[in-house]
Write a protein that holds these residues in place. Sequence first.
Motif, PDB file in Angstrom:
ATOM      1  N   PHE A   1       0.838  -1.200   0.000  1.00 20.85           N
ATOM      2  CA  PHE A   1       0.000   0.000   0.000  1.00 20.85           C
ATOM      3  C   PHE A   1       0.873   1.252   0.000  1.00 20.85           C
ATOM      4  O   PHE A   1       0.669   2.176  -0.804  1.00 20.85           O
ATOM      5  N   GLY A   2       1.858   1.289   0.893  1.00 19.19           N
ATOM      6  CA  GLY A   2       2.748   2.448   0.971  1.00 19.19           C
ATOM      7  C   GLY A   2       3.546   2.643  -0.293  1.00 19.19           C
ATOM      8  O   GLY A   2       3.702   3.770  -0.789  1.00 19.19           O
ATOM      9  N   PHE A   3       4.041   1.537  -0.859  1.00 17.91           N
ATOM     10  CA  PHE A   3       4.820   1.613  -2.085  1.00 17.91           C
ATOM     11  C   PHE A   3       3.991   2.175  -3.238  1.00 17.91           C
ATOM     12  O   PHE A   3       4.453   3.040  -3.987  1.00 17.91           O
ATOM     13  N   VAL A   4       2.751   1.703  -3.372  1.00 17.83           N
ATOM     14  CA  VAL A   4       1.897   2.136  -4.485  1.00 17.83           C
ATOM     15  C   VAL A   4       1.549   3.615  -4.364  1.00 17.83           C
ATOM     16  O   VAL A   4       1.594   4.361  -5.352  1.00 17.83           O
ATOM     17  N   ILE A   5       1.217   4.077  -3.149  1.00 16.75           N
ATOM     18  CA  ILE A   5       0.869   5.494  -2.976  1.00 16.75           C
ATOM     19  C   ILE A   5       2.071   6.384  -3.297  1.00 16.75           C
ATOM     20  O   ILE A   5       1.952   7.374  -4.040  1.00 16.75           O
TER      21      ILE A   5
ATOM     22  N   GLY B   1      -2.328   7.138 -12.910  1.00 17.11           N
ATOM     23  CA  GLY B   1      -3.142   6.078 -13.483  1.00 17.11           C
ATOM     24  C   GLY B   1      -2.899   4.705 -12.898  1.00 17.11           C
ATOM     25  O   GLY B   1      -3.604   3.753 -13.248  1.00 17.11           O
ATOM     26  N   VAL B   2      -1.893   4.537 -12.003  1.00 14.08           N
ATOM     27  CA  VAL B   2      -1.604   3.201 -11.482  1.00 14.08           C
ATOM     28  C   VAL B   2      -2.201   2.965 -10.101  1.00 14.08           C
ATOM     29  O   VAL B   2      -2.262   1.821  -9.650  1.00 14.08           O
ATOM     30  N   THR B   3      -2.641   3.991  -9.411  1.00 11.77           N
ATOM     31  CA  THR B   3      -3.067   3.847  -8.017  1.00 11.77           C
ATOM     32  C   THR B   3      -4.202   2.858  -7.864  1.00 11.77           C
ATOM     33  O   THR B   3      -4.123   1.885  -7.098  1.00 11.77           O
TER      34      THR B   3
ATOM     35  N   PHE C   1       6.731   3.084 -19.546  1.00  8.34           N
ATOM     36  CA  PHE C   1       6.826   2.188 -18.395  1.00  8.34           C
ATOM     37  C   PHE C   1       5.518   2.155 -17.625  1.00  8.34           C
ATOM     38  O   PHE C   1       5.004   1.083 -17.270  1.00  8.34           O
ATOM     39  N   VAL C   2       4.949   3.331 -17.360  1.00  7.00           N
ATOM     40  CA  VAL C   2       3.690   3.398 -16.614  1.00  7.00           C
ATOM     41  C   VAL C   2       2.567   2.710 -17.389  1.00  7.00           C
ATOM     42  O   VAL C   2       1.740   2.001 -16.813  1.00  7.00           O
ATOM     43  N   ALA C   3       2.524   2.901 -18.708  1.00  2.00           N
ATOM     44  CA  ALA C   3       1.496   2.255 -19.530  1.00  2.00           C
ATOM     45  C   ALA C   3       1.585   0.735 -19.408  1.00  2.00           C
ATOM     46  O   ALA C   3       0.562   0.041 -19.291  1.00  2.00           O
ATOM     47  N   LEU C   4       2.812   0.193 -19.409  1.00  3.19           N
ATOM     48  CA  LEU C   4       2.992  -1.250 -19.279  1.00  3.19           C
ATOM     49  C   LEU C   4       2.563  -1.734 -17.893  1.00  3.19           C
ATOM     50  O   LEU C   4       1.973  -2.816 -17.761  1.00  3.19           O
ATOM     51  N   VAL C   5       2.856  -0.935 -16.854  1.00  5.09           N
ATOM     52  CA  VAL C   5       2.417  -1.288 -15.499  1.00  5.09           C
ATOM     53  C   VAL C   5       0.899  -1.331 -15.430  1.00  5.09           C
ATOM     54  O   VAL C   5       0.299  -2.242 -14.839  1.00  5.09           O
ATOM     55  N   VAL C   6       0.247  -0.348 -16.052  1.00  6.06           N
ATOM     56  CA  VAL C   6      -1.217  -0.304 -16.046  1.00  6.06           C
ATOM     57  C   VAL C   6      -1.786  -1.521 -16.760  1.00  6.06           C
ATOM     58  O   VAL C   6      -2.729  -2.164 -16.270  1.00  6.06           O
ATOM     59  N   ILE C   7      -1.220  -1.872 -17.923  1.00  7.27           N
ATOM     60  CA  ILE C   7      -1.698  -3.045 -18.663  1.00  7.27           C
ATOM     61  C   ILE C   7      -1.536  -4.301 -17.820  1.00  7.27           C
ATOM     62  O   ILE C   7      -2.459  -5.126 -17.705  1.00  7.27           O
ATOM     63  N   ALA C   8      -0.358  -4.467 -17.213  1.00  4.66           N
ATOM     64  CA  ALA C   8      -0.104  -5.656 -16.391  1.00  4.66           C
ATOM     65  C   ALA C   8      -1.036  -5.722 -15.184  1.00  4.66           C
ATOM     66  O   ALA C   8      -1.472  -6.808 -14.788  1.00  4.66           O
ATOM     67  N   SER C   9      -1.366  -4.572 -14.610  1.00  6.00           N
ATOM     68  CA  SER C   9      -2.211  -4.553 -13.415  1.00  6.00           C
ATOM     69  C   SER C   9      -3.656  -4.903 -13.740  1.00  6.00           C
ATOM     70  O   SER C   9      -4.423  -5.280 -12.845  1.00  6.00           O
ATOM     71  N   GLY C  10      -4.062  -4.767 -15.004  1.00  9.40           N
ATOM     72  CA  GLY C  10      -5.436  -5.067 -15.358  1.00  9.40           C
ATOM     73  C   GLY C  10      -5.739  -6.556 -15.427  1.00  9.40           C
ATOM     74  O   GLY C  10      -6.870  -6.988 -15.195  1.00  9.40           O
ATOM     75  N   VAL C  11      -4.717  -7.375 -15.726  1.00  4.77           N
ATOM     76  CA  VAL C  11      -4.934  -8.808 -15.908  1.00  4.77           C
ATOM     77  C   VAL C  11      -5.427  -9.501 -14.633  1.00  4.77           C
ATOM     78  O   VAL C  11      -6.439 -10.221 -14.659  1.00  4.77           O
ATOM     79  N   PRO C  12      -4.775  -9.299 -13.463  1.00  5.58           N
ATOM     80  CA  PRO C  12      -5.280  -9.967 -12.251  1.00  5.58           C
ATOM     81  C   PRO C  12      -6.698  -9.530 -11.873  1.00  5.58           C
ATOM     82  O   PRO C  12      -7.442 -10.321 -11.279  1.00  5.58           O
ATOM     83  N   LEU C  13      -7.064  -8.284 -12.201  1.00  8.68           N
ATOM     84  CA  LEU C  13      -8.403  -7.824 -11.874  1.00  8.68           C
ATOM     85  C   LEU C  13      -9.463  -8.610 -12.660  1.00  8.68           C
ATOM     86  O   LEU C  13     -10.550  -8.885 -12.155  1.00  8.68           O
ATOM     87  N   LEU C  14      -9.145  -8.969 -13.894  1.00  9.28           N
ATOM     88  CA  LEU C  14     -10.079  -9.745 -14.701  1.00  9.28           C
ATOM     89  C   LEU C  14     -10.219 -11.175 -14.187  1.00  9.28           C
ATOM     90  O   LEU C  14     -11.257 -11.822 -14.398  1.00  9.28           O
TER      91      LEU C  14
END
Length: 245
Positions: free
Chosen positions: A12-16, A30-32, A230-243
């Motif tokens: 949580f701290g790292f992401v914020i 866009g990653v929060t 880099f941020v765009a790739l993080v956002v794409i990767a973060s969407g997969v577990p949510l699905l």
Amino acid sequence: MEALGVPEWLFFGFVIILSYAIRGGAGFGGVTVPLLAWILSLKTVAPMVSFLGLLSSLAILRHDARHVVWRDLWRVMPWCAAGVAVGLYFFKTLDARTLGQALGVFVLAYGTYSLATTLRPWEIRLPMRAVTPAAGMIGGFVGTIFGSNAGTFFAIYLDLLQYAKTPFRATVAAILLGLGILRVSGYVVVGAYDREALVACAAALPLMAVGVVLGNRIHANLDQLVFKRFVALVVIASGVPLLLR
């Protein structure tokens, strides 16, 4: 929040800190929400991020309010209000799992779009009579139901108006401030700021400050194009577990 273990609190701290270092350094985020949705309910994360976004907009306008182009702000705000109303309805009626999966679809699309714009600049020519209501409605809806990424639609709206850098930044901040007031007020009305959300807000505030300070310090040496990819790739990767939840 009280059920989180030490690893989750560290995440949580790292992401914020990462999110607001990105915002302070590159001028976008866009990653929060997609990252925190791994460990917290979206119904906790969305109100928290809306509150933090409201404070961020106030900080920008403290110095840049004189550069706001109020004419174009007032044109889009009624449509924002309509989008917030629709978003609040779905936020209240849909369960957290459904919202999380919907967020997964959205962040995959958003991350792909964000990455594509860094690889090949797009020139969009659309009539402003269509863009203004669409940007307001979609920005208000997306910002309310997911808690973030509304700024993308307002950036497109203002980019088509060909603003200079300073009026662009100030007007985006003013629109997001107005949207933030609407969203936070709406979340209060529907009871979204429960104990869990309030604890999250309190925990995130000092971490947000650390992130902004770090972002300001690295801004001068930042290769924004590489960082945005880099941020765009993080956002794409973060969407997969949510699905897959």
